[in-house]
Write a protein that holds these residues in place. Structure first.
Motif, PDB file in Angstrom:
ATOM      1  N   TRP A   1       2.723  -3.519   0.004  1.00 48.07           N
ATOM      2  CA  TRP A   1       4.010  -3.196   0.632  1.00 48.07           C
ATOM      3  C   TRP A   1       3.789  -2.452   1.953  1.00 48.07           C
ATOM      4  O   TRP A   1       4.390  -2.781   2.975  1.00 48.07           O
TER       5      TRP A   1
ATOM      6  N   SER B   1       7.035   2.544   4.867  1.00 43.59           N
ATOM      7  CA  SER B   1       5.754   2.081   4.319  1.00 43.59           C
ATOM      8  C   SER B   1       5.341   2.902   3.101  1.00 43.59           C
ATOM      9  O   SER B   1       4.646   2.402   2.212  1.00 43.59           O
TER      10      SER B   1
ATOM     11  N   PRO C   1       7.074   3.110  -1.883  1.00 45.72           N
ATOM     12  CA  PRO C   1       6.556   3.009  -3.263  1.00 45.72           C
ATOM     13  C   PRO C   1       5.798   4.263  -3.699  1.00 45.72           C
ATOM     14  O   PRO C   1       5.902   4.670  -4.855  1.00 45.72           O
TER      15      PRO C   1
ATOM     16  N   SER D   1       1.596  -1.149  -4.017  1.00 46.85           N
ATOM     17  CA  SER D   1       2.083  -0.195  -3.015  1.00 46.85           C
ATOM     18  C   SER D   1       1.372  -0.406  -1.684  1.00 46.85           C
ATOM     19  O   SER D   1       1.989  -0.327  -0.614  1.00 46.85           O
TER      20      SER D   1
END
Length: 281
Positions: A225, A180, A183, A222
Motif C-alpha cells: 500500500w 502511505s 495501514p 502495508s
C-alpha cells in the motif's frame, strides 16, 4: 551571496512536466526501486522467527537489508539527478551506488551519529541538524572523491538560508506521507486496544505481547500500500528537493555547477543566515 526563495508551486509544476519527458520512464524506474525495497522487506521478515522474534541471523539480515536499501536510495537519487540534467539514466543506474558503497554507508553512519548527539540536547536541535546535513549525500553522489567530513561541511554551508524552505517543502507532502502510513496507523490502533483489553482482563506480560503480535502478511500488505502511494509522488518530491540543492550550490558557490535546468524556477533573493551557531559538528 544571497539565498534564493524558491517558488514552490511553480517548481512542482515544472518537475511534473520534466518527468514526463524523461528518456527513461520515471514511473517504471520508481516501480523497480520500490519493488526491490519490497523484496528486501520480505527477506527481513522471513529471517525472523515464527512470532516475529529476533535472533542473531534476523539482526544480521535486518542490518544488511537496511544497508542495501540505502544504496538503492542512492541510485534513485542519481537517476533524478540525471533527469534534471536531461541525461539518459538506464535502469542499471539504480545500482550505481554500489561503486561507492563504503563512503555512502560511512557518511550515513556519521550523519546519524551527529544528529543523534544533537537530539540528546532536545528535539529541535536534532531536527535542525538533520536539515543541516540534508545535502551531504547529494554532494557525495556528485563527487565520489569527496571525504565524508568534507561532504558534511559543504552541506552545512549550502543549507544556510534553506533549512526552513526545506521544512515547508517536506510539509507540503505530509498528506501523502499520512496516506502511505494509513495501514500502519490502523495496526497501531489495533495493537493499543488489544494490549489495553489484555491488561484490563488481568493477563500477564506474555499474554499482552501475544495479543499485539504483528502478522507478517499484514506488514507486507502495508508495504505494498505504502509503495503504491509513493509511486504517485516520490519522483516529484525527490526531483524537487534536488532543485533546492542546485539553488543552494548556486548561491553559496559550493559544489558542482550543473548549469540551468527545466527544474529551475524564478526565485527571490533573500539574505543568507549568519554563521551557524550549532558549532563544528
Amino acid at each position: 551571496m544571497m539565498a534564493e526563495l524558491v517558488n514552490r508551486p511553480a517548481l512542482k509544476r515544472r518537475v511534473r512536466a520534466c518527468l514526463k519527458t524523461a528518456q527513461v520512464n520515471a514511473t517504471a524506474f520508481t516501480v523497480l526501486f520500490l519493488g526491490l525495497n519490497l523484496v528486501l522487506t520480505a527477506v527481513d521478515l522471513l529471517s525472523q522467527g515464527p512470532s516475529g522474534t529476533q535472533n542473531l541471523l534476523s539482526i544480521f539480515v535486518g542490518v544488511l537489508t537496511s544497508l542495501v536499501g540505502l544504496i538503492l536510495q542512492a541510485g534513485f537519487v542519481m537517476y533524478c539527478m540525471a533527469v534534471r540534467r536531461s541525461e539518459r539514466a538506464e535502469f542499471l543506474t539504480l545500482f550505481d551506488g554500489f561503486s561507492m558503497v563504503g563512503k555512502i554507508i560511512l557518511l550515513a553512519i556519521v550523519m546519524y551519529f551527529f544528529i543523534s548527539l544533537w537530539s540528546m540536547l532536545f528535539v529541535f536541535p536534532g531536527i535542525w541538524a538533520a536539515f543541516r546535513y540534508r545535502f551531504a549525500l547529494f554532494n557525495l553522489y556528485e563527487n565520489p572523491d569527496l571525504g565524508v567530513l568534507e561532504a558534511l561541511n559543504m552541506s552545512k554551508r549550502q543549507t544556510m538560508g534553506y533549512k526552513f524552505q526545506l521544512f515547508i517543502y517536506d510539509l507540503s507532502y505530509y498528506g501523502w506521507s499520512l496516506l502511505s502510513g494509513l495501514p500502519t496507523l490502523l495496526l497501531t490502533i489495533r495493537a493499543f486496544y488489544a494490549a489495553a483489553g489484555m491488561f484490563l482482563s488481568g493477563a500477564g506480560l506474555g499474554g499482552i505481547l501475544a495479543a499485539v503480535q504483528t502478522n507478517g502478511t499484514y506488514i507486507i500488505l502495508s508495504c505494498i500500500w505504502a509503495f503504491a502511494v509513493y509511486l504517485f509522488y516520490l519522483p516529484q518530491m525527490q526531483c524537487g528537493e534536488l532543485a533546492y540543492f542546485e539553488a543552494a550550490k548556486r548561491t553559496s558557490g559550493i559544489g558542482v555547477d550543473n548549469g540551468p535546468s527545466d527544474f529551475d524556477v524564478p526565485t527571490i533573493q533573500i539574505p543568507r543566515s549568519g554563521p551557524d551557531n550549532m558549532g563544528g559538528l
